[in-house]
Design an enzyme around this catalytic site. Sequence first.
Site, PDB file in Angstrom:
ATOM      1  CG  LEU A  21     -41.710  -6.723  14.749  1.00 11.27           C
ATOM      2  CD1 LEU A  21     -41.306  -6.098  13.414  1.00 11.27           C
ATOM      3  CD2 LEU A  21     -41.330  -8.198  14.781  1.00 11.27           C
ATOM      4  CE  LYS A  84     -35.603 -23.370  14.344  1.00 13.47           C
ATOM      5  NZ  LYS A  84     -34.748 -22.864  15.414  1.00 13.47           N
ATOM      6  NE  ARG A 119     -29.957  -6.014  13.439  1.00 15.02           N
ATOM      7  CZ  ARG A 119     -28.774  -5.515  13.107  1.00 15.02           C
ATOM      8  NH1 ARG A 119     -27.742  -6.309  12.921  1.00 15.02           N
ATOM      9  NH2 ARG A 119     -28.622  -4.216  12.977  1.00 15.02           N
ATOM     10  CB  ILE A 120     -35.504 -13.044   9.918  1.00 16.12           C
ATOM     11  CG1 ILE A 120     -34.802 -12.504   8.675  1.00 16.12           C
ATOM     12  CG2 ILE A 120     -36.881 -12.411  10.094  1.00 16.12           C
ATOM     13  CD1 ILE A 120     -35.498 -12.851   7.369  1.00 16.12           C
ATOM     14  N   GLY A 121     -33.625 -14.895  11.906  1.00 16.60           N
ATOM     15  CA  GLY A 121     -32.620 -15.953  11.945  1.00 16.60           C
ATOM     16  C   GLY A 121     -31.380 -15.630  12.753  1.00 16.60           C
ATOM     17  CB  CYS A 122     -29.686 -12.627  13.494  1.00 19.06           C
ATOM     18  SG  CYS A 122     -29.341 -12.617  11.729  1.00 19.06           S
ATOM     19  N   GLY A 123     -31.252 -14.340  16.083  1.00 18.04           N
ATOM     20  CA  GLY A 123     -31.332 -14.418  17.539  1.00 18.04           C
ATOM     21  C   GLY A 123     -30.883 -15.793  17.987  1.00 18.04           C
ATOM     22  CG  LEU A 124     -33.348 -17.815  20.728  1.00 14.79           C
ATOM     23  CD1 LEU A 124     -34.686 -18.397  21.148  1.00 14.79           C
ATOM     24  CD2 LEU A 124     -32.360 -17.874  21.880  1.00 14.79           C
ATOM     25  CG  ASP A 125     -33.122 -19.954  14.375  1.00 16.59           C
ATOM     26  OD1 ASP A 125     -33.141 -20.940  15.139  1.00 16.59           O
ATOM     27  OD2 ASP A 125     -34.119 -19.582  13.727  1.00 16.59           O
ATOM     28  CG  LEU A 152     -36.023  -5.176  21.252  1.00 16.81           C
ATOM     29  CD1 LEU A 152     -36.198  -6.332  22.216  1.00 16.81           C
ATOM     30  CD2 LEU A 152     -37.189  -4.214  21.351  1.00 16.81           C
TER      31      LEU A 152
END
Length: 152
Positions: A21, A84, A119-125, A152
Site C-alpha cells: 500500500l 468503533k 481491505r478496510i475493516g477486513c483484517g483484525l476487525d 499483500l
Amino acid sequence: MATRLNEDPEGSRITYVKGDLFACPKTDSLAHCISEDCRMGAGIAVLFKKRFGGVQELLSQQKKSGEVAVLKRDGRYIYYLITKKRASHKPTYENLQKSLEAMKSHCLKNGVTDLSMPRIGCGLDRLQWENVSAILEEVFESTDIKITVYTL
C-alpha cells in the site's frame, strides 16, 4: 513491486493491486480504519502510526464512530476512518458506511481524486470484504474518485 489485478470489472470503481500500500503513487490519499481512542496498536494501523505520526493531532479532532479524522502529509490526505469506540471493539457496517460518507465529503471539498487503501475493516476487525466493497461502491458511485485497494 505492485501488480495490477483488474482494471474495471463490470463497472467497478475499485481497482485491486497486489503489493505494498505504501508504494502507491505519492499523489494518492490513503485511508484505513481506527478506533476513537486512536491506539493504532495492531495490524496495518501500526504502520500508519509509524509512517505518519500525528496521534495527538488525531485525538485533538475529537472524532466519534462514524466520522473521519484527517492528517495532511506531503500534500496528500491521510484518512482515519473511525469505525468503533475502542481498539478492542469490533466495527459495524453502519459505522463504516458513515465514516466513508464523511471521507467522501472531505475528498470532494478538497479535490481528492485518487484514494488508496487496504481491505478496510477486513483484517483484525473481521468485516467481510464482499459487504465492505459493496458499501465502498455505493458511497462513491456518484463521484469521479478512483479507489485502489492493495492486498499483500
